[in-house]
Design a protein around this motif. Sequence first.
Motif, short mmCIF file in Angstrom:
data_model
loop_
_atom_site.label_atom_id
_atom_site.label_comp_id
_atom_site.label_asym_id
_atom_site.label_seq_id
_atom_site.Cartn_x
_atom_site.Cartn_y
_atom_site.Cartn_z
N ASN A 188 0.84 -1.19 0.00
CA ASN A 188 0.00 0.00 0.00
C ASN A 188 0.88 1.25 0.00
N LEU A 189 0.60 2.14 -0.93
CA LEU A 189 1.33 3.39 -1.03
C LEU A 189 0.34 4.55 -1.07
N ASP A 190 0.37 5.40 -0.03
CA ASP A 190 -0.50 6.56 0.07
C ASP A 190 0.34 7.83 0.01
N ILE A 191 0.01 8.71 -0.94
CA ILE A 191 0.76 9.94 -1.13
C ILE A 191 -0.19 11.13 -1.10
N ASP A 192 0.08 12.08 -0.23
CA ASP A 192 -0.70 13.32 -0.14
C ASP A 192 0.20 14.51 -0.47
N HIS A 193 -0.42 15.54 -1.09
CA HIS A 193 0.29 16.78 -1.43
C HIS A 193 1.55 16.47 -2.26
N TYR A 194 1.31 15.86 -3.42
CA TYR A 194 2.39 15.46 -4.31
C TYR A 194 2.44 16.39 -5.51
N SER A 195 3.65 16.78 -5.90
CA SER A 195 3.85 17.58 -7.10
C SER A 195 4.92 16.91 -7.96
N GLY A 196 4.59 16.68 -9.25
CA GLY A 196 5.57 16.08 -10.15
C GLY A 196 4.97 15.05 -11.07
N GLY A 197 5.80 14.50 -11.93
CA GLY A 197 5.38 13.45 -12.84
C GLY A 197 5.32 12.11 -12.14
N ILE A 198 4.58 11.15 -12.71
CA ILE A 198 4.41 9.84 -12.10
C ILE A 198 4.53 8.75 -13.15
N THR A 199 5.35 7.75 -12.87
CA THR A 199 5.37 6.49 -13.60
C THR A 199 5.16 5.39 -12.58
N ALA A 200 4.08 4.61 -12.74
CA ALA A 200 3.73 3.63 -11.71
C ALA A 200 3.39 2.28 -12.33
N ASP A 201 3.82 1.22 -11.66
CA ASP A 201 3.48 -0.15 -12.01
C ASP A 201 2.88 -0.78 -10.76
N VAL A 202 1.58 -1.08 -10.81
CA VAL A 202 0.87 -1.59 -9.63
C VAL A 202 0.38 -3.01 -9.92
N SER A 203 0.79 -3.96 -9.08
CA SER A 203 0.38 -5.35 -9.23
C SER A 203 -0.10 -5.87 -7.88
N SER A 204 -1.39 -6.16 -7.79
CA SER A 204 -1.97 -6.70 -6.55
C SER A 204 -1.76 -5.78 -5.36
N GLY A 205 -1.57 -4.53 -5.61
CA GLY A 205 -1.38 -3.57 -4.54
C GLY A 205 -2.34 -2.41 -4.66
N ARG A 206 -2.11 -1.40 -3.81
CA ARG A 206 -2.98 -0.22 -3.81
C ARG A 206 -2.13 1.03 -3.80
N LEU A 207 -2.47 1.94 -4.71
CA LEU A 207 -1.78 3.22 -4.81
C LEU A 207 -2.81 4.34 -4.76
N ALA A 208 -2.64 5.27 -3.82
CA ALA A 208 -3.52 6.44 -3.71
C ALA A 208 -2.64 7.68 -3.74
N VAL A 209 -2.86 8.53 -4.75
CA VAL A 209 -2.04 9.73 -4.93
C VAL A 209 -2.94 10.96 -4.99
N GLN A 210 -2.67 11.92 -4.12
CA GLN A 210 -3.34 13.21 -4.18
C GLN A 210 -2.35 14.21 -4.75
N VAL A 211 -2.58 14.58 -6.02
CA VAL A 211 -1.66 15.46 -6.73
C VAL A 211 -2.03 16.91 -6.44
N GLU A 212 -1.10 17.62 -5.83
CA GLU A 212 -1.33 19.02 -5.51
C GLU A 212 -1.11 19.91 -6.72
N GLN A 213 -0.13 19.54 -7.54
CA GLN A 213 0.16 20.29 -8.76
C GLN A 213 0.68 19.32 -9.82
N LEU A 214 -0.03 19.26 -10.96
CA LEU A 214 0.39 18.40 -12.06
C LEU A 214 1.38 19.16 -12.92
N THR A 215 2.64 18.73 -12.91
CA THR A 215 3.70 19.45 -13.62
C THR A 215 4.32 18.64 -14.74
N ASP A 216 3.91 17.37 -14.87
CA ASP A 216 4.48 16.52 -15.90
C ASP A 216 3.49 15.40 -16.22
#
Length: 287
Positions: A188-216
């Motif tokens: 489990n990966l929880d991210i709050d107040h995130y700024s930046g680009g994202i490359t993610a590979d999720v397998s049988s897991g959980r990803l929660a991202v709150q993007v504060e500013q989309l820059t990429d």
Amino acid sequence: MKRILILLLVITGLYIVFNQSNVLDVFRGNGIKNDEAAITNNTEVIKVDVGSVSTTIIPEDRKNLRAEYEGKQKLTVKENGDEVEVRLKSKWFNWFNWGSQKSNLKIYIPEDYDQDMWIDLGSGNLNFSGASKNKPMKLEKLTLDIGSGNMNLRNLEVKELYQDVSSGNVNMNSIKTEKGIFDVSSGNLDIDHYSGGITADVSSGRLAVQVEQLTDSIKMDISSGLVDLDLPDDADFTLNGEVSSGKISCDLPLEDKVQNREMIHGKHGSGKHTINLDVSSGIININ
């Protein structure tokens, strides 16, 4: 039979000797171990390798790295060229100690250190935080490898962030990066107040991202996982989603929207940044 009896007596004797020596160490105040290393302009990476220990990394006004450890493992802090490494390693006789052990490690680093860090965490707990959101710890590259442990990160500004989560739990808050790469497997990966680009590979897991500013751009491959992607209302992106026995839902209004069971396309705002999603047996919710 006599050889087996002698062997058992030897093993019992070793257990008594080492167990009593550990007890005496506690009474003598030798349970806390300290070590340190210089951090210079030539130091390009700090490596932290810990297992099941509770670890705290503390940036402060200092010129060197200092580690303080309470426990029964071997603490090593060493300089090797442009690297400084902090490592905990179990002593060979630790398997004699069947009872629970209290182990914790504190690592003090210069708050103005701005090069690379590499952290390897097994089944322990790790906390690492900059001073505040407005005064973050700044690094060039941060590489994180988490097994079944728990990690909390706050107030960091990193040009490149690499994170591999396997059956562990990670909480991140106030993270700013140019490039964030996340590999989540059964964790489990929880991210709050995130700024930046994202490359993610999720397998049988959980990803929660709150993007504060989309820059990429954002690119995600999901297999049997769950993703919650919270974007700001004023984000400018073009969504390209491909689905195979999974689902993508988007609560934000899209211009030129095209959607069916196998895909979703559309634009929000100016469409400046691309969001490419590939879902197989997983679910992505965009809101």
